[in-house]
Design a protein around this motif. Structure first.
Motif, mmCIF file in Angstrom:
data_model
loop_
_atom_site.group_PDB
_atom_site.id
_atom_site.type_symbol
_atom_site.label_atom_id
_atom_site.label_comp_id
_atom_site.label_asym_id
_atom_site.label_seq_id
_atom_site.Cartn_x
_atom_site.Cartn_y
_atom_site.Cartn_z
ATOM 1 N N UNK A 116 0.826 -1.208 0.000
ATOM 2 C CA UNK A 116 0.000 0.000 0.000
ATOM 3 C C UNK A 116 0.859 1.257 0.000
ATOM 4 N N UNK A 117 0.242 2.370 -0.312
ATOM 5 C CA UNK A 117 0.865 3.674 -0.120
ATOM 6 C C UNK A 117 0.386 4.196 1.227
ATOM 7 N N UNK A 118 1.324 4.360 2.147
ATOM 8 C CA UNK A 118 1.008 4.751 3.520
ATOM 9 C C UNK A 118 1.984 5.827 3.983
ATOM 10 N N UNK A 119 1.568 6.596 4.975
ATOM 11 C CA UNK A 119 2.456 7.547 5.623
ATOM 12 C C UNK A 119 2.495 7.251 7.119
ATOM 13 N N UNK A 120 3.594 7.622 7.730
ATOM 14 C CA UNK A 120 3.768 7.439 9.168
ATOM 15 C C UNK A 120 4.534 8.637 9.704
ATOM 16 N N UNK A 121 3.930 9.312 10.669
ATOM 17 C CA UNK A 121 4.556 10.448 11.342
ATOM 18 C C UNK A 121 5.132 9.933 12.658
ATOM 19 N N UNK A 122 6.382 10.241 12.922
ATOM 20 C CA UNK A 122 7.045 9.809 14.152
ATOM 21 C C UNK A 122 7.667 11.043 14.799
ATOM 22 N N UNK A 123 7.431 11.210 16.104
ATOM 23 C CA UNK A 123 7.986 12.377 16.760
ATOM 24 C C UNK A 123 8.151 12.209 18.250
ATOM 25 N N UNK A 124 8.839 13.172 18.834
ATOM 26 C CA UNK A 124 9.115 13.148 20.267
ATOM 27 C C UNK A 124 8.706 14.437 20.975
ATOM 28 N N UNK A 125 8.169 15.416 20.253
ATOM 29 C CA UNK A 125 7.726 16.661 20.873
ATOM 30 C C UNK A 125 6.711 16.332 21.969
ATOM 31 N N UNK A 126 7.006 16.738 23.189
ATOM 32 C CA UNK A 126 6.172 16.317 24.323
ATOM 33 C C UNK A 126 4.762 16.896 24.273
ATOM 34 N N UNK A 127 4.597 18.089 23.747
ATOM 35 C CA UNK A 127 3.264 18.683 23.659
ATOM 36 C C UNK A 127 2.381 17.858 22.723
ATOM 37 N N UNK A 128 2.888 17.478 21.585
ATOM 38 C CA UNK A 128 2.126 16.652 20.637
ATOM 39 C C UNK A 128 1.938 15.246 21.205
ATOM 40 N N UNK A 129 2.989 14.691 21.801
ATOM 41 C CA UNK A 129 2.908 13.358 22.393
ATOM 42 C C UNK A 129 1.777 13.294 23.415
ATOM 43 N N UNK A 130 1.672 14.305 24.250
ATOM 44 C CA UNK A 130 0.621 14.336 25.274
ATOM 45 C C UNK A 130 -0.770 14.442 24.644
ATOM 46 N N UNK A 131 -0.887 15.139 23.525
ATOM 47 C CA UNK A 131 -2.185 15.200 22.838
ATOM 48 C C UNK A 131 -2.599 13.813 22.368
ATOM 49 N N UNK A 132 -1.682 13.071 21.768
ATOM 50 C CA UNK A 132 -1.980 11.695 21.374
ATOM 51 C C UNK A 132 -2.314 10.836 22.593
ATOM 52 N N UNK A 133 -1.547 10.996 23.655
ATOM 53 C CA UNK A 133 -1.804 10.233 24.875
ATOM 54 C C UNK A 133 -3.201 10.515 25.410
ATOM 55 N N UNK A 134 -3.596 11.774 25.426
ATOM 56 C CA UNK A 134 -4.932 12.134 25.922
ATOM 57 C C UNK A 134 -6.035 11.481 25.095
ATOM 58 N N UNK A 135 -5.878 11.446 23.792
ATOM 59 C CA UNK A 135 -6.876 10.809 22.929
ATOM 60 C C UNK A 135 -6.972 9.322 23.243
ATOM 61 N N UNK A 136 -5.833 8.654 23.367
ATOM 62 C CA UNK A 136 -5.870 7.215 23.652
ATOM 63 C C UNK A 136 -6.437 6.949 25.040
ATOM 64 N N UNK A 137 -6.109 7.772 26.008
ATOM 65 C CA UNK A 137 -6.685 7.585 27.347
ATOM 66 C C UNK A 137 -8.197 7.780 27.330
ATOM 67 N N UNK A 138 -8.689 8.686 26.493
ATOM 68 C CA UNK A 138 -10.138 8.843 26.345
ATOM 69 C C UNK A 138 -10.755 7.570 25.763
ATOM 70 N N UNK A 139 -10.095 6.981 24.773
ATOM 71 C CA UNK A 139 -10.571 5.709 24.219
ATOM 72 C C UNK A 139 -10.564 4.617 25.271
#
Length: 146
Positions: A116-139
């Motif tokens: 497939x044609x896919x993209x993957x974003x990888x990062x360590x910025x803590x502000x963005x990381x925490x946003x992802x963490x908050x979404x998963x914790x809501x799930x």
């Protein structure tokens, strides 16, 4: 932060290294999950004593036999696995740890890795990381029996 195109890199290896680098937790939400190497990285994280939780799409988990097997292995190892339980899709494809995140269109499958044609974003910025963490914790609050 870096954005990768799967035809130029091995996206599975980016997911695995994100999991391996974690010190405290690995949280994930994934639509389709059939890659054994990523399952093994999650199992290894659990064996290292990390908090490992994952949310999956209920429909995909019911109809994809290889995903059913992975789910059982994760649950048998004590990893908390939850399933979206409404009529829509749980279409998120994200892993977040205490150090980093990886997210994009990439499902954890062989075809998403090589065809497939896919993209993957990888990062360590803590502000963005925490946003992802908050979404998963809501799930987790919605779909995971803790």
């Amino acid at each position: 932060m870096q954005v990768f195109y799967n035809q130029n890199i091995q996206a599975n290896e980016k997911i695995i290294s994100t999991i391996r680098d974690a010190d405290k937790f690995v949280y994930a939400a994934i639509y389709t999950f059939t890659r054994q190497d990523i399952k093994n990285a999650l199992l290894a994280a659990k064996l290292r004593g990390l908090d490992v939780k994952i949310i999956l799409d209920s429909g995909q988990s019911d109809k994809v036999d290889s995903q059913k097997k992975i789910v059982k292995e994760l649950q048998d190892a004590g990893i908390k696995v939850g399933f979206q339980d409404h009529s829509g899709l749980m279409h998120i494809k994200t892993v977040v740890t205490d150090k980093a995140w990886a997210s994009g269109s990439y499902n954890w499958t062989a075809s998403a890795t090589t065809i497939n044609d896919e993209v993957l974003e990888v990062g360590t910025d803590d502000k963005i990381r925490k946003q992802y963490q908050n979404i998963l914790e809501e799930l987790f609050t919605r779909y995971l029996v803790l």
